[in-house]
Structure formats: structure tokens, C-alpha cells
Design a protein around this motif. Structure first.
Motif, PDB file in Angstrom:
ATOM      1  N   LEU A 139       1.962   6.494  -7.027  1.00 26.49           N
ATOM      2  CA  LEU A 139       0.942   7.451  -7.494  1.00 26.49           C
ATOM      3  C   LEU A 139       1.421   8.878  -7.335  1.00 26.49           C
ATOM      4  O   LEU A 139       1.192   9.739  -8.193  1.00 26.49           O
ATOM      5  N   TYR A 140       2.096   9.154  -6.225  1.00 27.30           N
ATOM      6  CA  TYR A 140       2.630  10.504  -6.015  1.00 27.30           C
ATOM      7  C   TYR A 140       3.721  10.832  -7.035  1.00 27.30           C
ATOM      8  O   TYR A 140       3.773  11.919  -7.597  1.00 27.30           O
ATOM      9  N   SER A 141       4.575   9.849  -7.290  1.00 30.08           N
ATOM     10  CA  SER A 141       5.685  10.076  -8.223  1.00 30.08           C
ATOM     11  C   SER A 141       5.203  10.261  -9.648  1.00 30.08           C
ATOM     12  O   SER A 141       5.834  10.936 -10.453  1.00 30.08           O
ATOM     13  N   LEU A 155       0.830  -1.207   0.000  1.00 29.69           N
ATOM     14  CA  LEU A 155       0.000   0.000   0.000  1.00 29.69           C
ATOM     15  C   LEU A 155       0.868   1.263   0.000  1.00 29.69           C
ATOM     16  O   LEU A 155       0.611   2.228  -0.729  1.00 29.69           O
ATOM     17  N   LEU A 156       1.911   1.235   0.852  1.00 29.50           N
ATOM     18  CA  LEU A 156       2.828   2.366   0.900  1.00 29.50           C
ATOM     19  C   LEU A 156       3.502   2.578  -0.454  1.00 29.50           C
ATOM     20  O   LEU A 156       3.615   3.712  -0.951  1.00 29.50           O
ATOM     21  N   THR A 165       2.350   1.700  -3.341  1.00 33.50           N
ATOM     22  CA  THR A 165       1.353   2.183  -4.297  1.00 33.50           C
ATOM     23  C   THR A 165       1.171   3.694  -4.179  1.00 33.50           C
ATOM     24  O   THR A 165       1.134   4.422  -5.183  1.00 33.50           O
ATOM     25  N   PHE A 166       1.072   4.189  -2.949  1.00 32.99           N
ATOM     26  CA  PHE A 166       0.892   5.631  -2.753  1.00 32.99           C
ATOM     27  C   PHE A 166       2.111   6.418  -3.223  1.00 32.99           C
ATOM     28  O   PHE A 166       1.989   7.505  -3.803  1.00 32.99           O
ATOM     29  N   ILE A 167       3.284   5.862  -2.971  1.00 35.40           N
ATOM     30  CA  ILE A 167       4.506   6.548  -3.430  1.00 35.40           C
ATOM     31  C   ILE A 167       4.557   6.605  -4.953  1.00 35.40           C
ATOM     32  O   ILE A 167       4.916   7.613  -5.552  1.00 35.40           O
ATOM     33  N   SER A 210       2.933  11.995 -10.755  1.00 34.40           N
ATOM     34  CA  SER A 210       2.538  13.383 -11.040  1.00 34.40           C
ATOM     35  C   SER A 210       3.705  14.194 -11.570  1.00 34.40           C
ATOM     36  O   SER A 210       3.546  15.307 -12.027  1.00 34.40           O
TER      37      SER A 210
END
Length: 270
Positions: A35-37, A28-29, A31-33, A39
Motif C-alpha cells: 500500500l505504501y509503495s 500484514l506487513l 500488505t502495508f508495504i 503511492s
């Protein structure tokens, strides 16, 4: 005995569920990283992040190794290979633009020389020059060249033709069209059946004198008669008819800008 065995088993708590739970949190961590990257279009950051995950998970391939994630358009470090045909077209267009610029400079220089000659010899009422997107045109009144109803050049007009030919000699690669024009007064003589004959003969006679200059190329010249059918003024007055009786020497451009070319009607409005 069996009772004691059961008691020992209950005292030992099974914590194996923590392993997949920890893996889930890690994913999960990640995945969030990711998604942030996503951008950001910084390829270098993606590569560093991919390497970090590779080392962390020790799986042998990074989670960002998929090129579809990082290919987000041309970057500074990318080398774009241009299509050879497109490159050739651009080079040809650049070359054409250079030639058009040189041609414009040549024709402007020639026009300036002609205007200087006209002013110096007091011929402002008999000669006129005009430079447009298709040609440089020299307009000569028939009074400066011929007697009324005649196609024989005046002796003094031969000096004018000679002066023009010397200027044209500096630009030998251009096509030259000599055209004759008359007013709408009909003519019918033993020599000329109509204004077609008169205008054609005048154009040819003037061209003959121009081509006495050996520095000019005869294959670049042509003569044509338009009769009364391309007037520049109304034939309802003496002044108007005088303007229509003329010889034009046109120096035709080799490189024409189709987007800017002047559309000259076959019969100008009166």
C-alpha cells in the motif's frame, strides 16, 4: 500406568499455532508495504520490491508481478507506438503550416514590390494594395485605365498592366481573378446595355493586356463583372462613385487558415 501417560502429555505444550500466526503477521506487513509503495509511480521501485518478496517467500512469482499494479501511465523508459494515421496527419499539418508560411512570405514580397512601384510612379491616389487572409488585392481606379463609359484601355495604362504582369510572373502558380466594378449610374449605349456589360468588358480587356506576357499561365486567370452591386463607398457623392468605379486584380491564396479568414460580405456596408 495410564495416569503417567496423561501427565507426560500435559507437560508438552502444543505451539503449532505460532506458524500461521507468524504467516499472518508477515502478510500484514507485506500488505502495508505494498500500500505504501502504490503511492509512488516509480516502476523501478515496484520491480525491486517484487523481486524482494519473490525471494522472501520463495514462491516463484512476486506479489507485484500483476501488471495492473505497475501500469500507471507512460514512464520515461516506455516506448509509445504512435498510430500511423495520426502520425500522417501530423506530418501533413506540419507540411501545410510550412507552405502557409512560405505563401505569406511570397505575398508580402509581392505587395512590397507593388507598393514600391505605386510610390515611385506617383500612383497613390489611383492604386491600392491590400493583403488579407484570403487574397492579395490590387485595386485600380477606372480613371487610371479607361475613359468614361469606355472599356478601351488608355495607352499609358498599358504600361501599368505590363508592370503588374511582370511582378505576377514571379508567382505563376496562383489563381488570378480580374473583376470590374461600376457606380450605380445607369448606362445604356450601343456597346453596353448595362453596368454588367461595362464592368465585365473592362475586366476582360485588362486581363487581355496582362496575358500578353507569355510568362503567365492563362488557365490561372478569370475575369468577372459585378456591375454596381459591390460598392466600396456610398454612391451619394462624386467621390464615392469614383471609388466604386474600379478594376480589382486578386491573387488568391492556395492555403487558407479557416480560423482566421476574413469574412467579406457580398455587398460591403456603405
Amino acid at each position: 500406568m495410564s495416569r503417567k501417560h496423561k501427565h507426560d502429555h500435559e507437560d508438552h505444550i502444543d505451539e503449532s499455532w505460532l506458524i500461521p500466526y507468524a504467516d499472518l503477521l508477515t502478510l500484514l506487513l507485506a500488505t502495508f508495504i505494498v500500500l505504501y509503495s502504490m503511492s509512488s509511480v516509480d516502476v523501478k521501485k515496484f520491480e525491486e520490491l517484487s523481486q524482494a518478496f519473490t525471494l522472501a517467500f520463495n514462491s516463484g512469482s512476486g506479489v507485484l508481478d500483476n501488471p495492473s499494479i505497475t501500469e500507471r501511465g507512460p514512464q520515461k523508459d516506455e516506448i509509445i507506438v504512435e498510430n500511423p494515421e495520426d502520425k500522417k496527419k501530423k506530418e501533413e499539418e506540419a507540411r501545410r503550416q510550412e507552405l502557409m508560411k512560405k505563401e505569406q512570405e511570397d505575398l508580402e514580397k509581392l505587395k512590397k514590390s507593388l507598393d514600391t512601384y505605386i510610390k515611385k510612379n506617383g500612383l497613390m491616389t489611383e492604386l491600392e494594395t491590400k493583403l488579407n487572409q484570403s487574397q492579395l488585392m490590387i485595386t485600380i481606379s477606372d480613371n487610371a485605365l479607361f475613359a468614361s463609359g469606355s472599356a478601351v484601355l488608355r495607352d499609358d495604362s498599358k504600361d501599368l498592366a505590363s508592370a503588374i504582369s511582370k511582378m505576377l510572373q514571379q508567382y505563376p502558380e496562383y489563381e488570378i481573378i480580374v473583376s470590374g466594378h461600376t457606380d450605380n449610374e445607369p448606362i445604356s449605349t450601343r456597346e453596353f446595355k448595362s453596368n454588367w456589360d461595362l464592368s465585365s468588358s473592362r475586366a476582360i480587356r485588362f486581363m487581355d493586356v496582362l496575358l500578353q506576357n507569355p510568362g503567365l499561365k492563362p488557365e490561372r486567370f478569370s475575369a468577372i463583372g459585378y456591375g454596381e452591386y459591390r460598392p466600396v463607398s456610398a454612391n451619394t457623392s462624386v467621390e464615392g462613385r469614383a471609388k466604386n468605379r474600379r478594376v480589382e486584380v486578386s491573387i488568391i491564396r492556395k492555403y487558407i487558415d479557416q480560423n482566421a479568414i476574413e469574412q467579406i460580405p457580398a455587398t460591403p456596408k456603405q
